[in-house]
Design a protein around this motif. Structure first.
Motif, mmCIF file in Angstrom:
data_model
loop_
_atom_site.group_PDB
_atom_site.id
_atom_site.type_symbol
_atom_site.label_atom_id
_atom_site.label_comp_id
_atom_site.label_asym_id
_atom_site.label_seq_id
_atom_site.Cartn_x
_atom_site.Cartn_y
_atom_site.Cartn_z
ATOM 1 N N SER A 16 86.506 72.099 97.485
ATOM 2 C CA SER A 16 87.827 71.509 97.298
ATOM 3 C C SER A 16 88.283 71.761 95.864
ATOM 4 N N ALA A 62 96.502 71.899 96.416
ATOM 5 C CA ALA A 62 95.322 71.157 96.851
ATOM 6 C C ALA A 62 94.678 71.936 97.992
ATOM 7 N N THR A 95 91.989 70.897 93.197
ATOM 8 C CA THR A 95 93.373 70.489 92.971
ATOM 9 C C THR A 95 93.837 71.034 91.635
ATOM 10 N N THR A 154 102.074 71.733 92.382
ATOM 11 C CA THR A 154 100.757 71.222 92.756
ATOM 12 C C THR A 154 100.128 72.127 93.801
#
Length: 560
Positions: free
Chosen positions: A397, A420, A399, A418
């Motif tokens: 993962s 993610a 971000t 952004t």
């Protein structure tokens, strides 16, 4: 045992040999073996038509055209260590008649049409204009009776390049011809242009959401004896291009082209249990002056010779004829880029093995009412990549978030970008692989003082992949799920809502004695819809249903 690769030439002496992988799974079959063991087409006297399922490209209502121009016609035989095929480019006369500028173009379509006959591997190819890559694809694997296929790609985003003036078109197909591999690829590249309002010049689209004013290529450039892409050979390899941005830039987006070959063609099958410390996770990172600026987690494209070529005949794998690109918003970073100095834009691949082909285009929007803009960084948050790996499961993962302001004639606008990501891969060593990649990206531009939202675009992508292999058969199921929602005063260009759902299931049984493909494709948007459900058995299409009628709840032009 070394991994077979999309280009068998890597195992010869024309280029340095790839590093052998400790993995033992062989996911490539020789075209000669396939030709000897697979049933022939139902009509061996006629070439077989291959195709990738995609929606037809329609110009906006009221457009004139098309104006069609053949840009290049060439044959590609032994092309390794040879220069790309090139042709001089100048804007078609019909563009000048329509107003001459990029804003006159309502739709630009680049069409690739090719044929091949004989024995050959699938090959990667690219099309560049002024050193900026417009299109990357894989060829189909030919048969003795021959094959034909065509691809149409929307290249409207490159309107500034198409209208800019004299340039060079370059096309490179990585092909090898010898006594065993006899297939020569013959290709035509054609540009189709449509124009606004029956040929009259269009009003300039809202700022920042129409095609960019300037496109800066991030490639190796001509002349050279290869494709213009960079080659990433390992996890520490970073390829970069330096560029100085115009002082009146107010938006910047980096478009990344990616394809994977050699030891990493099937990167999603790598596992620590096979002795591969790199594992199955890959990401392309974008760096500005060495700092992480964004990332792309790639869709696992399977080329037409991958795993078993019969899986992709005649309906080819998702994205194989028209590889996807990935956008990274750099606008929040303009505060460090608008100093009149050159800056390095770098590309790298996490956990990479030899070899990845990467390059990029930097799309820039310029303030025509000013000679300079001012910008500053408000915040930047990019925690380290989080990964967890066991012998049979890998998760990851990441971000990334950045906020910056730009002051131009359009106002003082704060942009927030952004990203993610989430990834999981399960491979228990029982010849079954389950993988899912999720990518969320958001961009919003706001005048905070006035409380005005100029534009907001939120996109969610999901890439499921399942691979099941048995002694005499294999099944591959993969797909794309993507939703985009746009809003704001400037979001009048293109659909404000767009959804794509496509799933493909391909099966080979009896060691290649039979095979079949089924694919559903559903595109729903505020500017139109398209649905197709197609299945094949062997080389024959057994059912094919399509419609452009929007279902209730998603009517064309609903303004969502």
């Amino acid at each position: 045992m070394a991994v077979s690769c999309i280009h068998i030439v890597f195992l010869l002496c024309l280029v340095p040999a790839t590093v052998a992988s400790p993995r033992t799974r062989r996911l490539r079959k020789s075209p000669t073996d396939i030709a000897a063991t697979s049933p022939p087409p139902s009509d061996p006297s006629r070439p077989t038509t291959f195709f990738e399922v995609d929606r037809p490209l329609r110009p906006p209502p009221g457009s004139s055209g098309p104006c069609s121009t053949l840009l290049l016609s060439a044959s590609f035989a032994f092309t390794f260590t040879k220069p790309p095929a090139t042709a001089a480019y100048s804007p078609p006369a019909c563009l000048a008649a329509a107003g001459g500028g990029a804003s006159a173009i309502s739709l630009a379509v680049l069409e690739w049409r090719a044929t091949c006959q004989g024995v050959q591997y699938d090959r990667i190819f690219g099309v560049w204009l002024g050193n900026a890559e417009l299109f990357r694809g894989s060829t189909a694997e030919p048969t003795d009776n021959g094959i034909v296929w065509s691809v149409s790609k929307d290249v409207t985003k490159y309107a500034a390049l198409l209208a800019a003036g004299n340039s060079t078109l370059a096309v490179f197909v990585e092909n090898l011809v010898n006594d065993d591999l006899t297939g020569v690829y013959y290709a035509n590249v054609t540009l189709h242009l449509y124009f606004h309002g029956g040929g009259s010049p269009a009003t300039r689209p809202p700022p920042a959401v129409g095609p960019a004013d300037l496109i800066v290529p991030m490639s190796r450039g001509l002349p050279l004896n290869d494709g213009l892409w960079y080659k990433i050979q390992n996890a520490s390899d970073v390829q970069s291009t330096s560029a100085t941005l115009p002082s009146n830039t107010y938006r910047a987006v980096l478009e990344v082209f990616v394809s994977f070959h050699g030891d990493d063609e099937f990167w999603y099958t790598h596992t620590p249990a096979d002795g591969d410390a790199n594992g199955p996770f890959r990401e392309v990172t974008v760096r500005v002056d060495g700092d992480l600026a964004g990332a792309a987690w790639p869709f696992p494209v399977i080329f037409t010779g991958g795993i078993n070529p019969l899986l992709w005949r005649p309906i080819t794998g998702i994205g194989s004829f028209n590889l996807p690109t990935y956008d990274v918003e750099l606008t929040p970073l303009l505060g460090k880029l608008l100093d009149g100095k050159p800056h390095a834009f770098g590309l790298a691949v996490t956990n990479a093995m030899d070899v990845w082909y990467v390059d990029a285009n930097l799309h820039l929007w310029l303030d025509s009412n000013s000679t300079s803009t001012a910008a500053g960084l408000v915040s930047y948050v990019a925690p380290e990549l989080v990964t967890n790996t066991t012998s049979s499961r890998t998760t990851a993962s990441r971000t990334i978030s950045a906020t910056g302001w730009v002051s131009s004639s359009y106002g003082n606008i704060t942009t927030n970008a952004t990203q993610a990501f989430a990834f999981e891969n399960d491979n228990a060593g029982d010849n079954t692989i389950n993988q899912t990649t999720v990518a969320n990206a958001g961009v919003s531009a706001t005048d905070l003082a006035a409380g005005v939202l100029y534009y907001s675009v939120q996109t969610t992508q999901r890439f499921p992949l399942r691979f099941d292999s048995e002694a005499n058969g294999v099944t591959v199921t993969h797909g794309v799920e993507e939703t985009t929602v746009a809003a704001g005063q400037w979001s009048s260009v293109g659909p404000r809502y767009r959804s794509l759902r496509t799933t493909q299931r391909s099966v080979v049984e009896g060691g290649g004695s039979s095979w079949g493909i089924g694919q559903t494709y559903r595109y729903e948007a505020s500017d139109g819809c398209y649905f197709r459900n197609v299945t094949s058995s062997g080389y024959n299409i057994v059912s094919d249903q399509s419609s452009e009628v929007c279902e209730k709840g998603v009517p064309a032009g609903d303004g969502r």
